[in-house]
Design a protein around this motif. Structure first.
Motif, PDB file in Angstrom:
ATOM      1  N   HIS A 203     -46.985   4.147 -12.849  1.00 21.06           N
ATOM      2  CA  HIS A 203     -46.269   3.845 -14.088  1.00 21.06           C
ATOM      3  C   HIS A 203     -45.820   5.109 -14.819  1.00 21.06           C
ATOM      4  O   HIS A 203     -44.906   5.060 -15.638  1.00 21.06           O
ATOM      5  CB  HIS A 203     -47.150   2.997 -15.009  1.00 21.06           C
ATOM      6  CG  HIS A 203     -47.456   1.639 -14.449  1.00 21.06           C
ATOM      7  ND1 HIS A 203     -48.596   1.384 -13.726  1.00 21.06           N
ATOM      8  CD2 HIS A 203     -46.763   0.477 -14.490  1.00 21.06           C
ATOM      9  CE1 HIS A 203     -48.601   0.111 -13.356  1.00 21.06           C
ATOM     10  NE2 HIS A 203     -47.504  -0.460 -13.799  1.00 21.06           N
ATOM     11  N   VAL A 204     -46.468   6.212 -14.535  1.00 22.45           N
ATOM     12  CA  VAL A 204     -46.034   7.492 -15.103  1.00 22.45           C
ATOM     13  C   VAL A 204     -44.823   8.011 -14.347  1.00 22.45           C
ATOM     14  O   VAL A 204     -43.825   8.431 -14.950  1.00 22.45           O
ATOM     15  CB  VAL A 204     -47.172   8.523 -15.068  1.00 22.45           C
ATOM     16  CG1 VAL A 204     -46.680   9.884 -15.525  1.00 22.45           C
ATOM     17  CG2 VAL A 204     -48.325   8.058 -15.932  1.00 22.45           C
ATOM     18  N   GLY A 206     -42.680   6.341 -12.280  1.00 18.15           N
ATOM     19  CA  GLY A 206     -41.497   5.490 -12.256  1.00 18.15           C
ATOM     20  C   GLY A 206     -40.881   5.477 -10.870  1.00 18.15           C
ATOM     21  O   GLY A 206     -41.549   5.746  -9.862  1.00 18.15           O
ATOM     22  N   SER A 216     -36.881   4.607 -14.025  1.00 21.87           N
ATOM     23  CA  SER A 216     -38.046   4.339 -14.882  1.00 21.87           C
ATOM     24  C   SER A 216     -38.964   5.552 -14.843  1.00 21.87           C
ATOM     25  O   SER A 216     -38.828   6.446 -14.003  1.00 21.87           O
ATOM     26  CB  SER A 216     -38.791   3.081 -14.418  1.00 21.87           C
ATOM     27  OG  SER A 216     -39.284   3.241 -13.090  1.00 21.87           O
ATOM     28  N   GLY A 217     -39.929   5.571 -15.779  1.00 23.25           N
ATOM     29  CA  GLY A 217     -40.925   6.633 -15.811  1.00 23.25           C
ATOM     30  C   GLY A 217     -40.307   8.010 -16.025  1.00 23.25           C
ATOM     31  O   GLY A 217     -39.193   8.156 -16.548  1.00 23.25           O
ATOM     32  N   VAL A 218     -41.047   9.035 -15.610  1.00 25.83           N
ATOM     33  CA  VAL A 218     -40.536  10.396 -15.765  1.00 25.83           C
ATOM     34  C   VAL A 218     -39.348  10.649 -14.842  1.00 25.83           C
ATOM     35  O   VAL A 218     -38.550  11.569 -15.083  1.00 25.83           O
ATOM     36  CB  VAL A 218     -41.651  11.435 -15.499  1.00 25.83           C
ATOM     37  CG1 VAL A 218     -42.759  11.314 -16.512  1.00 25.83           C
ATOM     38  CG2 VAL A 218     -42.187  11.305 -14.084  1.00 25.83           C
ATOM     39  N   THR A 221     -36.744   9.825 -17.348  1.00 22.92           N
ATOM     40  CA  THR A 221     -36.729  10.735 -18.497  1.00 22.92           C
ATOM     41  C   THR A 221     -36.213  12.115 -18.118  1.00 22.92           C
ATOM     42  O   THR A 221     -35.410  12.722 -18.845  1.00 22.92           O
ATOM     43  CB  THR A 221     -38.139  10.853 -19.092  1.00 22.92           C
ATOM     44  OG1 THR A 221     -38.613   9.555 -19.462  1.00 22.92           O
ATOM     45  CG2 THR A 221     -38.140  11.763 -20.305  1.00 22.92           C
ATOM     46  N   ASN A 298     -46.167  -1.628 -17.896  1.00 24.05           N
ATOM     47  CA  ASN A 298     -47.083  -0.551 -18.270  1.00 24.05           C
ATOM     48  C   ASN A 298     -47.866  -0.970 -19.511  1.00 24.05           C
ATOM     49  O   ASN A 298     -47.362  -0.924 -20.635  1.00 24.05           O
ATOM     50  CB  ASN A 298     -46.311   0.743 -18.552  1.00 24.05           C
ATOM     51  CG  ASN A 298     -47.232   1.933 -18.748  1.00 24.05           C
ATOM     52  OD1 ASN A 298     -48.450   1.788 -18.882  1.00 24.05           O
ATOM     53  ND2 ASN A 298     -46.666   3.123 -18.755  1.00 24.05           N
ATOM     54  N   THR A 301     -48.340   1.881 -22.567  1.00 21.76           N
ATOM     55  CA  THR A 301     -47.296   2.285 -23.507  1.00 21.76           C
ATOM     56  C   THR A 301     -46.412   1.132 -23.965  1.00 21.76           C
ATOM     57  O   THR A 301     -45.680   1.284 -24.949  1.00 21.76           O
ATOM     58  CB  THR A 301     -46.395   3.367 -22.885  1.00 21.76           C
ATOM     59  OG1 THR A 301     -45.755   2.828 -21.713  1.00 21.76           O
ATOM     60  CG2 THR A 301     -47.199   4.590 -22.511  1.00 21.76           C
ATOM     61  N   LEU A 398     -41.789   8.963 -21.805  1.00 18.85           N
ATOM     62  CA  LEU A 398     -41.520   7.785 -20.986  1.00 18.85           C
ATOM     63  C   LEU A 398     -40.489   6.921 -21.701  1.00 18.85           C
ATOM     64  O   LEU A 398     -40.553   6.762 -22.923  1.00 18.85           O
ATOM     65  CB  LEU A 398     -42.799   6.967 -20.754  1.00 18.85           C
ATOM     66  CG  LEU A 398     -43.869   7.551 -19.838  1.00 18.85           C
ATOM     67  CD1 LEU A 398     -45.086   6.645 -19.785  1.00 18.85           C
ATOM     68  CD2 LEU A 398     -43.320   7.762 -18.427  1.00 18.85           C
ATOM     69  N   GLU A 400     -40.353   3.745 -21.348  1.00 19.71           N
ATOM     70  CA  GLU A 400     -41.014   2.472 -21.625  1.00 19.71           C
ATOM     71  C   GLU A 400     -42.042   2.676 -22.737  1.00 19.71           C
ATOM     72  O   GLU A 400     -43.190   3.061 -22.478  1.00 19.71           O
ATOM     73  CB  GLU A 400     -41.695   1.928 -20.364  1.00 19.71           C
ATOM     74  CG  GLU A 400     -40.762   1.741 -19.184  1.00 19.71           C
ATOM     75  CD  GLU A 400     -40.553   2.994 -18.354  1.00 19.71           C
ATOM     76  OE1 GLU A 400     -39.625   3.033 -17.539  1.00 19.71           O
ATOM     77  OE2 GLU A 400     -41.332   3.945 -18.540  1.00 19.71           O
ATOM     78  N   ARG A 401     -41.627   2.430 -23.968  1.00 22.54           N
ATOM     79  CA  ARG A 401     -42.499   2.581 -25.130  1.00 22.54           C
ATOM     80  C   ARG A 401     -42.236   1.437 -26.092  1.00 22.54           C
ATOM     81  O   ARG A 401     -41.096   1.044 -26.296  1.00 22.54           O
ATOM     82  CB  ARG A 401     -42.257   3.918 -25.836  1.00 22.54           C
ATOM     83  CG  ARG A 401     -42.612   5.163 -25.026  1.00 22.54           C
ATOM     84  CD  ARG A 401     -42.112   6.409 -25.729  1.00 22.54           C
ATOM     85  NE  ARG A 401     -40.653   6.451 -25.742  1.00 22.54           N
ATOM     86  CZ  ARG A 401     -39.936   7.017 -26.698  1.00 22.54           C
ATOM     87  NH1 ARG A 401     -40.544   7.562 -27.752  1.00 22.54           N
ATOM     88  NH2 ARG A 401     -38.617   7.026 -26.642  1.00 22.54           N
TER      89      ARG A 401
END
Length: 681
Positions: A203-204, A206, A216-218, A221, A298, A301, A398, A400-401
């Protein structure tokens, strides 16, 4: 004439008499000589050579064992910090980067590869050139059985000029396709993203799409950064070893209590670096196409949950910081429920008496937290939670927050103050709770969490939310919850853990609370005398079992999971256990449950009734400029009459209360959000 045979090689030497000038005599005095045969001499020479070789081998093995023993003694006794230097050397190593790739790898803080792009060969086709798609599909299926014949025949039909047959193929498959000699097929150089750690930190990290774009994820980002500099790895703050240990512990807790999911977070309490972030269920990052929506969700977050009793730490910190309660002298009425309009607030297995400040946390009293919140009121409660980062999205790297769900400022009423004081009527993410409690324990500085690895010794700016004195007192109280309160099952000898359990009912899709559906969580910091790491563990919808004696509360579910996590990750993080009976540490982290005398006893042995308000206290000293202030009313702590203040050794000076204002008037209100069993209509 008798035939004479030669003597056996193993027979004794022959003795024959010689003249008077011989070299020896026999038993009768006759002169004798010993004659040794050639085989015997040869055997003696071989024995001498073997004896020398054995001596040399023994000396060699002795030297080898001596060297191993000296090295083991040096590494474990003389200089046990040698592995730390080895880890530093590993961190300096860079992972290999494949030639020609267009996306940089992602590593953990120690250089372990979490995501990497590798060159692959794709098979493409021009359907306009292929006149027999069914036959071509059959021949390609024979070479690559994982391709579906019917779907492949459909893709090879039509008037399109370009289609992908497969995005990645092995060299053997490529050669087999070449051997088929089919016109209209061609190869294309491409790259594919691989995730060697499988489910770790999925999940970190992505994912990327088929064209290599972060979705998704880092990966999303830092998509531009990963593309613009493909040769420099992106180093995250995650430690994959801690990540795996956290995942195993949370997963085991989910299995033991038949939960539907769980989450775990480990933060560097002084920098805000995310050392571990686990959300279960998860999926293999290399097979995102097979992941279900619940697996991609996730919980750390994005998941919004009522934090339950973990929020009582923030209530206590606010009361100390505003000076409306004193850890030495304040007492709170937990002898009877609080009725507010049509709502009733009760305790779960309450003490049914007046309780002290430390007892409110140790026994996790909803009534005590509500009475404590009366001291500073709803406006200052909201201001404190806002400064603690509980009302806004976290700034972690991330996409996804989630934004917390809380009453708006103009509707933050007394009933909200009561329920939010013990973690109901507000929903935040697990990362919010871990970050806020980090600020409570680290000296009062709030730092937003980050997934980027920082250089050793680097300092991150933050915002002061409480004073160092308040933080020192809170650390003692957090330790008390583990030693004498609801979090005893989280204790790990030698690491002086401090924290708080929290059990909250889940809300339904249409509002209201769901029966027998709860969140069980633990949040804490260790070692509490000099905190290094903050920890959060949560299990979603645990069910009671025989091992927990029919309970599914946080003390039976999340606290043992926290124990498992700390036992495994503390040595990895370089923490050495201290003597659990060390007097200096015990004294520095201890606080009594009842710092002052209990209320005087009325005639007949029953407790005397206490008044609704305490005597006016002395004006407070000027607060620091960074302390949140509010113009709202101040409700002083309720102190039973006749109580006598006892001295508290080795405690930082507590701020004194401000002059009391008008007492709180409980009035009927319209329908408000219920608090799941603890606030009942």
């Amino acid at each position: 004439m008798a035939q004479i045979h030669p003597p056996c090689p193993d027979s004794l030497p022959l003795r024959r008499p010689v003249g008077q000038d011989g070299a020896g005599t026999d038993l009768a005095g006759a002169a004798t000589v010993v004659r040794v045969t050639q085989p015997d001499l040869k055997r003696r020479r071989e024995l001498e050579r073997s004896r020398g070789r054995l001596v040399l081998a023994s000396l060699g093995f002795g030297a080898l064992f001596l060297a191993v023993g000296m090295k083991a003694t040096w590494s474990t006794v003389v200089a046990p910090a040698e592995p730390v230097r080895l880890n530093a050397a590993l961190r300096a190593m860079s992972p290999p980067v494949a030639q020609g790739v267009r996306r940089a790898p992602v590593t953990d803080r120690n250089g372990e590869i979490l995501a990497i792009s590798l060159p692959v060969t794709a098979l493409v086709a021009n359907p306009r050139v292929i006149h027999n798609p069914v036959e071509v599909a059959q021949r390609l299926h024979a070479v690559m059985p994982h391709l579906e014949r019917d779907r492949l025949a459909e893709r090879l039909s039509g008037d399109r000029g370009f289609v992908y047959i497969t995005r990645s193929m092995t060299p053997r498959e490529q050669q087999s396709v070449i051997n088929l000699g089919i016109a209209g097929l061609d190869f294309e150089e491409a790259e594919r993203r691989f995730y060697p750690q499988g489910r770790a930190a999925v999940h970190v990290l992505g994912n990327v799409d088929v064209d290599g774009n972060g979705i998704s994820g880092v990966e999303r980002t830092f998509d531009e950064r990963l593309r613009s500099d493909p040769t420099t790895p992106l180093k995250l703050s995650i430690d994959v070893r801690v990540q795996l240990a956290m995942r195993d512990a949370v997963n085991q807790a989910i299995k033991d209590f038949n939960g539907i999911g769980g989450a775990g977070v480990v933060l560097d309490i002084n920098t805000g670096e995310v050392i571990s972030m686990v959300s279960l269920p998860d999926y293999d990052a290399s097979n995102i196409g097979e992941a279900e929506p619940d697996q991609r969700f996730n919980r750390v977050t994005v998941g919004l949950y009522e934090p339950g009793s973990t929020f009582k730490l923030l209530t206590a910190a606010a009361a100390l910081e505003y000076g409306t309660s004193n850890v030495n002298t304040s007492m709170f009425d937990a002898s009877k429920p609080i009725r507010y309009g049509r709502f009733t607030i009760t305790d779960y297995k309450g003490k049914n008496r007046w309780i002290s400040f430390p007892e409110m946390l140790a026994y996790s009293s909803n009534l005590g937290a509500a009475r404590m919140a009366e001291g500073f009121g709803p406006q200052r409660q909201r201001e404190f939670l806002k400064n603690a980062g509980m009302l806004a999205r976290q700034s972690v790297e991330l996409p996804e927050r989630a934004t917390p769900i809380a009453p708006p400022a103009n509707h933050w009423r007394d009933i909200n103050m009561y329920t939010i004081s013990f973690g109901h009527g507000i929903s935040v993410t697990p990362l919010h709770v871990a970050t806020g409690i980090s600020a409570v324990a680290n000296g009062g500085i709030l730092r937003q969490p980050t997934l980027m690895a920082l250089p050793p010794g680097a300092e991150r700016p933050g915002t002061r939310v409480i004073s160092e004195a308040t933080s020192a007192t809170m650390r003692r109280l957090m330790r008390l919850v583990v030693t004498d309160g609801s979090a005893k099952n989280a204790e790990v000898p030698g690491y002086f853990l401090g924290g708080k359990t929290g059990t909250a009912q889940k809300t339904g899709p249409n509002g209201g609370y769901l029966m027998n559906k709860r969140i069980s969580a633990f949040v804490g910091a260790f070692p509490i005398q000099a905190p290094r790491y903050a920890l959060y563990v949560m299990v979603d919808e645990p069910k009671p079992n025989a091992k927990s004696y029919g309970y599914a509360t946080a003390g039976w579910v999340a606290a043992p999971a926290a124990n498992t996590v700390i036992s495994r990750i503390a040595p990895i993080l370089g923490l050495v256990p201290e003597d659990p009976t060390n007097p200096a540490i015990v004294q520095a982290t201890s606080i009594p449950l009842q710092p002052r005398a209990v209320a005087r006893t009325a005639p007949g042995g029953s407790q005397a009734a206490a008044p609704a308000a305490a005597r006016p206290m002395q004006p407070a000293a000027p607060r620091p400029a960074t302390t949140p202030v509010d113009a709202g009313r101040v409700h002083p702590p309720v102190t039973p009459p006749g109580a006598r203040s006892l001295p508290m050794p080795n405690l930082p000076a507590e701020p004194r209360a401000m002059p009391p204002q008008h007492p709180l008037r409980l009035t009927s209100i319209q329908r408000e959000q219920s608090a799941g069993g603890t606030v009942a209509p």
